[in-house]
Design a protein around this motif. Structure first.
Motif, short mmCIF file in Angstrom:
data_model
loop_
_atom_site.label_atom_id
_atom_site.label_comp_id
_atom_site.label_asym_id
_atom_site.label_seq_id
_atom_site.Cartn_x
_atom_site.Cartn_y
_atom_site.Cartn_z
N THR A 190 0.83 -1.19 0.00
CA THR A 190 0.00 0.00 0.00
C THR A 190 0.88 1.26 0.00
N ASP A 247 -5.84 -1.45 -4.90
CA ASP A 247 -5.11 -2.14 -3.85
C ASP A 247 -5.87 -3.41 -3.44
N ASP A 248 -5.12 -4.47 -3.18
CA ASP A 248 -5.69 -5.72 -2.65
C ASP A 248 -6.73 -6.33 -3.58
N ARG A 346 4.72 -3.71 9.49
CA ARG A 346 3.70 -3.07 10.31
C ARG A 346 3.93 -3.40 11.77
MG MG Z 1 -2.10 -2.89 2.01
#
Ligand code: MG
Ligand code: ADP
Length: 479
Positions: A190, A247-248, A346
């Motif tokens: 992202t 995205d995704d 993350r």
């Molecule tokens: Mg993402």
């Protein structure tokens, strides 16, 4: 939820006044919270403060119990686990005597409250409530200005992906079209999508960049169909779009109609020389329930992958993040975090924020020991199952013996008990056999492991205290 939840002034409702006691208690809560939080504000990084404290709403203060509301259970748990002590200290100092804190999860205001409640602050974390019944026609999301190529750390795990993204951002529609980026969760997909958008807009501010998740695309399509607004929908994604960032894309799987629409969108954009950039957690061929013709379209361009970063890259990411957030992160602590937190970026960032928040709140120095202490739960359960060493470490700590004692032969009762508990937990958590466990516990016979397991099982029926300890260790080790 009680009536005291409304956050308004003394307004008449249906001609009656709102319960004055409730108003009083809410005002007192607000008062106390404002004072405590003013004090905290100076001691925390802006990011931590905005993320964890600003969205909390004081609800009531009754008999020394302060009720606080937050829309996210996750955030409440986090504050409770990490910051409650410090928060209480602060509150008590302001309140002048002992107080307790109760957290409640409060969703968005209900219909009754909506009229009175103050506007939801911008800093509030994303709300996962169902969308309002009449959403804006476009669910196009904002490009996040913080996600740029400059703020992205390049290493062997992602340099191919970054090179592909840079090429696309420099020459949209010309370099690789489509660009398909795939990789595991939290590895920066992202971020790169936004970086492409940011870069392209910087080069050409008139460029129409459309960024959204494939879920948002699906929702937008559904609404367009319901409201007979397909022409607008098509204009949005075909005509008024120079770069489509989706995205995704794996979320489109099994959604036949959305895939159909996306297929035509794809063709229109591609024919018009417009850039298409999609991300996914899998290769096109691995996404189940995906149409063949879409899969083959993705082969037209470039497929790039992104891998989990190596330790050097992880440390570099931590340092960059620390600089951005004004966290003074010593090298050894960065290395410690980078070595131990491996699964994704993350989580790595989360651990840094958590550690920095803890250090600034308690006034403790940011050291490796503090990191070990604050992150022990994460470090042990880091995604995969804990191994024997981790189990022994956790048990030793909880039962106040040394790990070497568990591995050794001393029969002193507390040591023997801790050893039995560790063996019992190893049986429960891992799939290791008795002989292997014996081996890993300093070369003990398999019968010792069997006995330990039986003994702890018996004791758990008799000794509630032990049973509580074992169960809490088990929960912790299982994450
Ligand atoms: Mg993402
Ligand atoms: P994904 O979309 O692959 O699940 P994200 O792009 O949301 O992952 O990345 C998760 C977090 O990690 C973001 O805050 C992102 O900025 C950060 N991140 C990931 N990789 C890097 C990197 N190489 N350098 C700097 N930050 C990174």
């Amino acid at each position: 939820m009680s009536g005291s939840l409304s956050t308004g002034v003394n307004k008449p409702v249906d001609g009656n006044l709102v319960d004055p006691a409730a108003i009083q208690s809410e005002k007192a809560a607000q008062d106390l919270w404002t004072r405590a939080i003013d004090h905290l504000r100076g001691r925390l990084s802006r990011h931590t403060f905005q993320t964890y404290f600003e969205p909390i709403k004081p609800v009531s203060l009754e008999g020394g119990e302060l009720t606080l509301a937050h829309s996210s259970k996750f955030m409440i748990d986090w504050v409770r686990d990490n910051l409650l002590d410090v928060l209480l200290q602060d509150l008590e100092a302001q309140y002048g005597s002992k107080c307790t804190v109760k957290f409640i999860v409060r969703e968005r205001p209900g219909p009754d409250e909506a009229a009175e409640a103050p506007p939801i602050p911008e800093s509030r974390p994303p709300i996962t409530n169902p969308p309002p019944s009449d959403p804006p026609p476009s669910r196009q999301l904002q490009i996040n200005p913080k996600y740029t190529f400059e703020s992205f750390v390049v290493g062997p795990s992602n340099q191919f992906a970054v090179a592909a993204c840079t090429a696309v951002a420099n020459a949209p529609g010309k370099a690789y079209n489509p660009l398909f980026l795939y990789g595991g969760v939290g590895l920066g997909k992202t971020h790169l999508v936004h970086a492409v958008g940011n870069h392209a807009l910087k080069q050409n501010p008139n460029c129409h960049v459309v960024y959204l998740s494939s879920e948002a695309f699906t929702n937008d399509l559904i609404h367009a169909l319901e409201q007979h607004r397909m022409p607008e929908f098509r204009a949005r994604y075909r005509e008024k779009c120079d770069i489509l960032l989706l995205d995704d894309i794996q979320f489109l799987s099994n959604k036949k109609q959305t895939m159909e629409e996306f297929f035509h969108t794809f063709n229109a954009l591609h024919e018009g020389g417009k850039q298409i950039f999609v991300t996914s957690d899998k290769l096109p061929t691995e996404i189940e329930g995906f149409e063949e013709r879409l899969r083959s379209r993705f082969q037209w361009g470039l497929i790039a992958d992104i891998q989990p970063p190596e330790v050097e890259t992880r440390v570099a990411i931590l340092k960059k993040k620390a600089t951005t957030d004004h966290i003074a992160l010593p090298d050894d602590v960065a290395l410690f975090l980078g070595t131990h937190i491996r699964s994704n970026v993350r989580e790595l960032e989360g651990s840094l924020i958590r550690l920095a928040a803890f250090a600034s709140l308690t006034g403790a120095a940011l050291t490796v020991e503090l990191a070990q202490d604050v992150l022990k739960n994460i470090l042990v359960v880091r995604g995969d199952k804990p191994d024997v060493t981790a189990i022994i470490k956790v048990v030793a700590e909880a039962m106040q013996v040394k790990p070497q004692d568990i591995l050794g032969d001393r029969r002193q009762q507390n040591i023997a008990r801790a050893r039995q508990v560790a063996m019992y937990l190893t049986r429960k958590i891992t799939s290791l056999s008795y002989p292997v466990i014996g081996e890993k516990f300093g070369g003990k016979d398999h019968s010792t492991v069997i006995n330990a397991e039986q003994r702890i099982e018996e004791l758990m029926g008799e000794d509630p205290e032990l049973s509580r300890i074992v169960e809490s260790l088990l929960r912790r080790l299982n994450g």
